[in-house]
Design a protein around this motif. Structure first.
Motif: not given
Length: 209
Positions: A21, A106, A116-117
């Motif tokens: 990520w 994500e 998370a995001g």
């Protein structure tokens, strides 16, 4: 989207997804920076074209029946379109693909870390509800404007400014041709240029008489 079965533990998988990520975010930043550099260069070219057109128009320079200043602006408009093409058709799809990949990562991370995001939150906060004027001029009659709509609007506004400048310069030249005739206009421009090159202001000879 990603394979569920793995020899890694869940903790290891999350760590790997986080690293992936991070790389995805770096790629997004890279393409975003490239796009803004393209837009900055486009604005520089447009500003230069308008400045050069104004400089050539002060003497009423023409190429046949066309204003030289208007032709310079048209050249700037062609370059403006070239920047638009590179921005929208070249790098913007790559940015969107990087964002989509980041959102998929994500989704996997959120299985273990529900908060998370960030990428998804930015995407959700990106749409803009345009005013009625912007909606009409941009052609976005219904729904919010997304990143690609904003990109198109940016280049539309710049192109409109260049088109208006070209029309104004050409209209002034056409009016001058209609009122004085092309031969008289050329003689007057050459006379003014000659006086300016000798340091005398235009029209001083006429006042001396």
């Amino acid at each position: 989207m990603f394979a569920r079965k793995s020899k890694f533990s869940q903790t290891d998988q999350v760590s790997l997804y986080v690293e992936m990520w991070k790389q995805s975010v770096e790629v997004q930043k890279h393409f975003n920076e490239i796009e803004w550099r393209i837009r900055g260069l486009a604005l520089t070219v447009a500003t230069f074209a308008l400045g050069a057109a104004g400089w050539t128009a002060r003497d009423g320079a023409t190429v046949g029946p066309f204003s030289l200043g208007a032709l310079v602006v048209v050249l700037g408009l062609l370059l403006w379109y070239a920047f638009y093409f590179v921005d929208r058709a070249w790098y913007h799809p790559l940015l969107k693909a990087a964002v989509k990949h980041g959102e998929a990562l994500e989704q996997e991370i959120m299985r273990s870390l529900p908060v998370a995001g960030m990428t998804q939150a930015i995407t959700a906060g990106s749409p803009y509800e345009p005013s009625r004027v912007v909606a009409i001029l941009s052609g976005k009659r219904t729904g919010p404007m997304h990143s690609e709509d904003k990109l198109v609007w940016f280049y539309k506004v710049g192109a409109a400014a260049l088109v208006v400048a070209a029309i104004a310069l050409q209209s002034a030249t056409s009016f001058a041709f209609a009122s004085t005739g092309p031969e008289e206009l050329v003689v007057r421009v050459e006379h003014d240029t000659s006086q300016r090159s000798h340091g005398a202001p235009a029209g001083s000879a006429a006042r001396a008489r």
